[in-house]
Design a protein around this motif. Sequence first.
Motif, PDB file in Angstrom:
ATOM      1  N   ARG A  20      23.769   3.479   8.313  1.00 40.56           N
ATOM      2  CA  ARG A  20      24.370   4.051   9.510  1.00 40.56           C
ATOM      3  C   ARG A  20      25.630   3.259   9.820  1.00 40.56           C
ATOM      4  NH1 ARG A  20      19.582   2.935   9.432  1.00 40.56           N
ATOM      5  NH2 ARG A  20      17.877   4.382   9.586  1.00 40.56           N
ATOM      6  N   SER A  21      26.729   3.973  10.049  1.00 41.15           N
ATOM      7  CA  SER A  21      27.987   3.306  10.341  1.00 41.15           C
ATOM      8  C   SER A  21      28.637   3.957  11.550  1.00 41.15           C
ATOM      9  CB  SER A  21      28.918   3.359   9.127  1.00 41.15           C
ATOM     10  OG  SER A  21      29.089   4.686   8.695  1.00 41.15           O
ATOM     11  N   GLY A  22      29.311   3.138  12.345  1.00 44.81           N
ATOM     12  CA  GLY A  22      29.965   3.660  13.535  1.00 44.81           C
ATOM     13  C   GLY A  22      30.771   2.602  14.250  1.00 44.81           C
ATOM     14  N   ILE A  23      31.063   2.902  15.516  1.00 49.64           N
ATOM     15  CA  ILE A  23      31.875   2.049  16.368  1.00 49.64           C
ATOM     16  C   ILE A  23      30.968   1.437  17.433  1.00 49.64           C
ATOM     17  CG2 ILE A  23      33.962   1.949  17.791  1.00 49.64           C
ATOM     18  CD1 ILE A  23      34.365   2.993  14.910  1.00 49.64           C
ATOM     19  N   ALA A  24      31.206   0.189  17.776  1.00 48.37           N
ATOM     20  CA  ALA A  24      30.328  -0.516  18.711  1.00 48.37           C
ATOM     21  C   ALA A  24      30.308   0.125  20.098  1.00 48.37           C
ATOM     22  CB  ALA A  24      30.737  -1.979  18.817  1.00 48.37           C
ATOM     23  N   ARG A  25      31.363   0.752  20.536  1.00 45.54           N
ATOM     24  CA  ARG A  25      31.412   1.317  21.893  1.00 45.54           C
ATOM     25  C   ARG A  25      30.722   2.674  22.007  1.00 45.54           C
ATOM     26  NH1 ARG A  25      36.804   4.547  21.834  1.00 45.54           N
ATOM     27  NH2 ARG A  25      37.296   4.227  19.669  1.00 45.54           N
ATOM     28  N   GLU A  26      30.315   3.255  20.900  1.00 45.62           N
ATOM     29  CA  GLU A  26      29.695   4.575  20.914  1.00 45.62           C
ATOM     30  C   GLU A  26      28.177   4.463  20.895  1.00 45.62           C
ATOM     31  OE1 GLU A  26      31.424   6.553  17.577  1.00 45.62           O
ATOM     32  OE2 GLU A  26      33.387   6.711  18.526  1.00 45.62           O
ATOM     33  N   HIS A  27      27.498   5.467  21.457  1.00 44.87           N
ATOM     34  CA  HIS A  27      26.047   5.430  21.574  1.00 44.87           C
ATOM     35  C   HIS A  27      25.324   5.785  20.287  1.00 44.87           C
ATOM     36  CE1 HIS A  27      26.012   4.699  25.854  1.00 44.87           C
ATOM     37  NE2 HIS A  27      26.972   5.610  25.987  1.00 44.87           N
ATOM     38  N   HIS A  28      25.957   6.563  19.411  1.00 46.20           N
ATOM     39  CA  HIS A  28      25.317   7.019  18.177  1.00 46.20           C
ATOM     40  C   HIS A  28      26.216   6.695  16.987  1.00 46.20           C
ATOM     41  CE1 HIS A  28      22.317   9.133  20.505  1.00 46.20           C
ATOM     42  NE2 HIS A  28      23.293   9.657  21.231  1.00 46.20           N
TER      43      HIS A  28
END
Length: 131
Positions: A20-28
């Motif tokens: 799973r990859s994403g941005i720290a400020r996002e919830h999902h």
Amino acid sequence: MAMIDMGHPLVLDIGGAYIRSGIAREHHPRHISPSVIAKTKYPDYGSYYRQDRYIGEEALTRSTWSTDLLFPLERGMAAWGTPEQKWAYWDNHERLMHNAFYNRLKVAPDEHPILVTEPMFCLQRNRYTLT
């Protein structure tokens, strides 16, 4: 897909089944991909294969009798085998991370701080190799 501002921390959760990859400020997470690699057994076999390895969803769709499915992660870390196999597993682990950053998030990881999750009781040698 919205652009990722420079300096925003990236989050990479590496699991045995999914990355799973994403941005720290996002919830999902922005992207969830199976942590699997398909390696062609016969790289010169016709024009069906454009490359010798496929990652994630593409690996699952390309899996046939002429490919080997590799699961390079066990409990979130590179699978360990014989010393000869150890570096091959880390090479595939790096391919999964490269796919998550460059192909899925479309960011250069050297421009962002990165938070990588690790399994409980992670060995110091695994942590050192990951960084």
